[in-house]
Design a protein around this motif. Structure first.
Motif, PDB file in Angstrom:
ATOM      1  N   PHE A  86      19.518  16.358  97.311  1.00 16.90           N
ATOM      2  CA  PHE A  86      19.328  17.640  97.999  1.00 16.90           C
ATOM      3  C   PHE A  86      19.521  18.721  96.944  1.00 16.90           C
ATOM      4  O   PHE A  86      20.611  18.844  96.370  1.00 16.90           O
ATOM      5  N   PHE A  87      18.471  19.503  96.668  1.00 20.70           N
ATOM      6  CA  PHE A  87      18.488  20.459  95.568  1.00 20.70           C
ATOM      7  C   PHE A  87      18.002  21.827  96.028  1.00 20.70           C
ATOM      8  O   PHE A  87      17.133  21.935  96.904  1.00 20.70           O
ATOM      9  N   ASP A  88      18.558  22.875  95.410  1.00 20.35           N
ATOM     10  CA  ASP A  88      18.046  24.206  95.703  1.00 20.35           C
ATOM     11  C   ASP A  88      16.922  24.562  94.745  1.00 20.35           C
ATOM     12  O   ASP A  88      16.553  23.764  93.875  1.00 20.35           O
ATOM     13  N   HIS A  89      16.390  25.758  94.895  1.00 23.28           N
ATOM     14  CA  HIS A  89      15.213  26.167  94.123  1.00 23.28           C
ATOM     15  C   HIS A  89      15.513  26.371  92.644  1.00 23.28           C
ATOM     16  O   HIS A  89      14.585  26.537  91.849  1.00 23.28           O
ATOM     17  N   ARG A  90      16.794  26.359  92.269  1.00 28.89           N
ATOM     18  CA  ARG A  90      17.165  26.434  90.851  1.00 28.89           C
ATOM     19  C   ARG A  90      17.396  25.055  90.239  1.00 28.89           C
ATOM     20  O   ARG A  90      17.683  24.927  89.067  1.00 28.89           O
ATOM     21  N   GLY A  91      17.331  24.023  91.081  1.00 35.47           N
ATOM     22  CA  GLY A  91      17.587  22.668  90.624  1.00 35.47           C
ATOM     23  C   GLY A  91      19.021  22.227  90.763  1.00 35.47           C
ATOM     24  O   GLY A  91      19.364  21.114  90.366  1.00 35.47           O
ATOM     25  N   ALA A  92      19.882  23.073  91.343  1.00 36.95           N
ATOM     26  CA  ALA A  92      21.285  22.715  91.549  1.00 36.95           C
ATOM     27  C   ALA A  92      21.433  21.855  92.799  1.00 36.95           C
ATOM     28  O   ALA A  92      20.748  22.072  93.812  1.00 36.95           O
ATOM     29  N   ARG A  93      22.331  20.884  92.747  1.00 37.86           N
ATOM     30  CA  ARG A  93      22.582  20.038  93.903  1.00 37.86           C
ATOM     31  C   ARG A  93      23.243  20.853  95.021  1.00 37.86           C
ATOM     32  O   ARG A  93      24.108  21.696  94.772  1.00 37.86           O
ATOM     33  N   VAL A  94      22.838  20.562  96.253  1.00 36.57           N
ATOM     34  CA  VAL A  94      23.448  21.168  97.438  1.00 36.57           C
ATOM     35  C   VAL A  94      24.295  20.091  98.098  1.00 36.57           C
ATOM     36  O   VAL A  94      23.842  18.953  98.252  1.00 36.57           O
ATOM     37  N   PRO A  95      25.528  20.402  98.523  1.00 32.02           N
ATOM     38  CA  PRO A  95      26.363  19.371  99.160  1.00 32.02           C
ATOM     39  C   PRO A  95      25.779  18.945 100.488  1.00 32.02           C
ATOM     40  O   PRO A  95      25.159  19.738 101.209  1.00 32.02           O
ATOM     41  N   ASP A 110      18.328  39.650  99.959  1.00 33.97           N
ATOM     42  CA  ASP A 110      17.230  39.711  99.002  1.00 33.97           C
ATOM     43  C   ASP A 110      16.384  38.444  99.136  1.00 33.97           C
ATOM     44  O   ASP A 110      16.916  37.348  99.312  1.00 33.97           O
ATOM     45  N   LYS A 111      15.083  38.629  99.015  1.00 36.03           N
ATOM     46  CA  LYS A 111      14.176  37.507  99.246  1.00 36.03           C
ATOM     47  C   LYS A 111      13.298  37.266  98.034  1.00 36.03           C
ATOM     48  O   LYS A 111      12.918  38.188  97.322  1.00 36.03           O
ATOM     49  N   LEU A 112      12.946  35.987  97.851  1.00 41.23           N
ATOM     50  CA  LEU A 112      12.028  35.612  96.790  1.00 41.23           C
ATOM     51  C   LEU A 112      10.591  35.794  97.255  1.00 41.23           C
ATOM     52  O   LEU A 112      10.255  35.439  98.392  1.00 41.23           O
ATOM     53  N   PRO A 113       9.703  36.297  96.403  1.00 46.53           N
ATOM     54  CA  PRO A 113       8.281  36.256  96.736  1.00 46.53           C
ATOM     55  C   PRO A 113       7.833  34.801  96.863  1.00 46.53           C
ATOM     56  O   PRO A 113       8.334  33.925  96.140  1.00 46.53           O
ATOM     57  N   PRO A 114       6.912  34.494  97.764  1.00 49.24           N
ATOM     58  CA  PRO A 114       6.478  33.105  97.939  1.00 49.24           C
ATOM     59  C   PRO A 114       5.996  32.450  96.648  1.00 49.24           C
ATOM     60  O   PRO A 114       6.291  31.274  96.408  1.00 49.24           O
ATOM     61  N   ALA A 115       5.266  33.196  95.809  1.00 53.75           N
ATOM     62  CA  ALA A 115       4.751  32.604  94.568  1.00 53.75           C
ATOM     63  C   ALA A 115       5.886  32.188  93.641  1.00 53.75           C
ATOM     64  O   ALA A 115       5.809  31.144  92.976  1.00 53.75           O
ATOM     65  N   GLU A 116       6.954  32.979  93.592  1.00 54.60           N
ATOM     66  CA  GLU A 116       8.095  32.635  92.738  1.00 54.60           C
ATOM     67  C   GLU A 116       8.850  31.442  93.309  1.00 54.60           C
ATOM     68  O   GLU A 116       9.282  30.550  92.563  1.00 54.60           O
ATOM     69  N   ALA A 117       9.020  31.408  94.619  1.00 50.24           N
ATOM     70  CA  ALA A 117       9.667  30.250  95.244  1.00 50.24           C
ATOM     71  C   ALA A 117       8.877  28.981  94.965  1.00 50.24           C
ATOM     72  O   ALA A 117       9.455  27.934  94.641  1.00 50.24           O
ATOM     73  N   ALA A 118       7.552  29.064  95.067  1.00 51.66           N
ATOM     74  CA  ALA A 118       6.703  27.896  94.798  1.00 51.66           C
ATOM     75  C   ALA A 118       6.841  27.442  93.355  1.00 51.66           C
ATOM     76  O   ALA A 118       6.946  26.242  93.076  1.00 51.66           O
ATOM     77  N   ARG A 119       6.843  28.396  92.437  1.00 50.86           N
ATOM     78  CA  ARG A 119       6.981  28.044  91.019  1.00 50.86           C
ATOM     79  C   ARG A 119       8.287  27.292  90.785  1.00 50.86           C
ATOM     80  O   ARG A 119       8.324  26.275  90.089  1.00 50.86           O
ATOM     81  N   ARG A 120       9.361  27.784  91.386  1.00 48.16           N
ATOM     82  CA  ARG A 120      10.667  27.148  91.198  1.00 48.16           C
ATOM     83  C   ARG A 120      10.711  25.757  91.825  1.00 48.16           C
ATOM     84  O   ARG A 120      11.269  24.816  91.246  1.00 48.16           O
ATOM     85  N   LEU A 121      10.150  25.631  93.021  1.00 51.53           N
ATOM     86  CA  LEU A 121      10.192  24.333  93.698  1.00 51.53           C
ATOM     87  C   LEU A 121       9.389  23.282  92.948  1.00 51.53           C
ATOM     88  O   LEU A 121       9.821  22.130  92.818  1.00 51.53           O
ATOM     89  N   TRP A 122       8.215  23.667  92.448  1.00 49.25           N
ATOM     90  CA  TRP A 122       7.445  22.714  91.651  1.00 49.25           C
ATOM     91  C   TRP A 122       8.210  22.320  90.388  1.00 49.25           C
ATOM     92  O   TRP A 122       8.202  21.149  89.977  1.00 49.25           O
ATOM     93  N   ALA A 123       8.888  23.282  89.768  1.00 52.93           N
ATOM     94  CA  ALA A 123       9.664  22.979  88.563  1.00 52.93           C
ATOM     95  C   ALA A 123      10.779  21.987  88.870  1.00 52.93           C
ATOM     96  O   ALA A 123      11.067  21.081  88.075  1.00 52.93           O
ATOM     97  N   VAL A 124      11.418  22.150  90.029  1.00 54.37           N
ATOM     98  CA  VAL A 124      12.481  21.213  90.419  1.00 54.37           C
ATOM     99  C   VAL A 124      11.907  19.818  90.600  1.00 54.37           C
ATOM    100  O   VAL A 124      12.433  18.830  90.056  1.00 54.37           O
ATOM    101  N   LEU A 125      10.829  19.712  91.367  1.00 54.25           N
ATOM    102  CA  LEU A 125      10.237  18.397  91.626  1.00 54.25           C
ATOM    103  C   LEU A 125       9.778  17.726  90.336  1.00 54.25           C
ATOM    104  O   LEU A 125       9.985  16.523  90.136  1.00 54.25           O
ATOM    105  N   GLU A 126       9.156  18.497  89.462  1.00 50.02           N
ATOM    106  CA  GLU A 126       8.632  17.922  88.227  1.00 50.02           C
ATOM    107  C   GLU A 126       9.743  17.508  87.270  1.00 50.02           C
ATOM    108  O   GLU A 126       9.543  16.633  86.425  1.00 50.02           O
ATOM    109  N   GLY A 127      10.914  18.088  87.416  1.00 52.13           N
ATOM    110  CA  GLY A 127      12.002  17.783  86.501  1.00 52.13           C
ATOM    111  C   GLY A 127      12.942  16.689  86.960  1.00 52.13           C
ATOM    112  O   GLY A 127      13.829  16.275  86.203  1.00 52.13           O
ATOM    113  N   LEU A 128      12.778  16.207  88.188  1.00 46.93           N
ATOM    114  CA  LEU A 128      13.704  15.199  88.716  1.00 46.93           C
ATOM    115  C   LEU A 128      13.328  13.799  88.245  1.00 46.93           C
ATOM    116  O   LEU A 128      12.195  13.362  88.435  1.00 46.93           O
TER     117      LEU A 128
END
Length: 219
Positions: free
Chosen positions: A209-218, A183-201
């Motif tokens: 190293f974070f995923d599009h939900r804001g969770a840390r990736v090992p 299953d794939k994310l639409p680009p607009a939704e991926a962008a929304r999530r990535l901006w939210a991660v950056l703005e919240g850090l």
């Protein structure tokens, strides 16, 4: 007005990130190979294009990357690794972003918060690698993660409010993932999530190293 610089703005995720920033009223500067002749693998091209820009930018995003050289595919086994193809993947996925990050000090404000996001990939995680394969791509993204970590440490010395992050965007519906079965994310939704991660850090999470939900990736 917020100013945003997107490297790789003609790609599916890069274009969506640029559009999302413009929708909230930001001034967006887009650079790409197809639109501007910007070649992230060519030091002279990186220096010339970025040298023409005047900062400061409140956000810098590097949204470039390849799975394999044109006509190629990720390796299923080490015996399939070809030196020239691996070098091309590293040039795009690791060396190029390093060249861009080398100019971040000049492009970002020193006296206020700024964010730098670089698209990495979960398959670049050494700790999360359970399947093997995709050797050039995995290794190039692991190298990229180390570059991002080092950039965060270096940038903090002169830009204490800056946040630098490696970002896993998820599997996004773009030509990059054509034929990929998940299953794939639409680009607009991926962008929304990535901006939210950056703005919240916060600044003390810089270099992570974070995923599009804001969770840390090992790592």
């Amino acid at each position: 007005m917020e100013r945003v610089l997107i490297i790789g703005a003609s790609g599916g995720i890069g274009a969506a990130l640029a559009s999302a920033a413009e929708a909230r009223g930001a001034e967006v500067v887009r650079l790409s190979r197809s639109g501007d002749g910007f070649d992230i693998t060519d030091p002279a091209s990186v220096s010339a294009h970025l040298g023409r820009l005047e900062g400061p930018f409140d956000a810098l995003v590097v949204a470039t990357g390849i799975l394999a050289p044109p006509g190629g595919a990720p390796e299923k086994a080490l015996a399939a690794v070809e030196a020239e193809a691996m070098a091309q993947v590293f040039a795009t996925n690791a060396i190029g972003p390093a060249l861009v990050l080398g100019q971040a000090k000049r492009l970002l404000p020193r006296e206020r918060r700024a964010v730098v996001g670089v698209l990495s990939a979960r398959v670049g995680s050494i700790g999360d690698n359970r399947l093997g394969g995709w050797h050039s791509y995995r290794a190039s993204k692991a190298a990229l993660n180390q570059i991002i970590r080092g950039a965060a440490i270096e940038l903090a010395r002169t830009h204490p409010q800056a946040v630098v992050a490696a970002l896993h965007p998820g599997t996004v519906e773009t030509p990059f993932t054509e034929g990929y079965p998940r299953d794939k994310l639409p680009p607009a939704e991926a962008a929304r999530r990535l901006w939210a991660v950056l703005e919240g850090l916060p600044a003390d999470e810089s270099g992570g190293f974070f995923d599009h939900r804001g969770a840390r990736v090992p790592w």
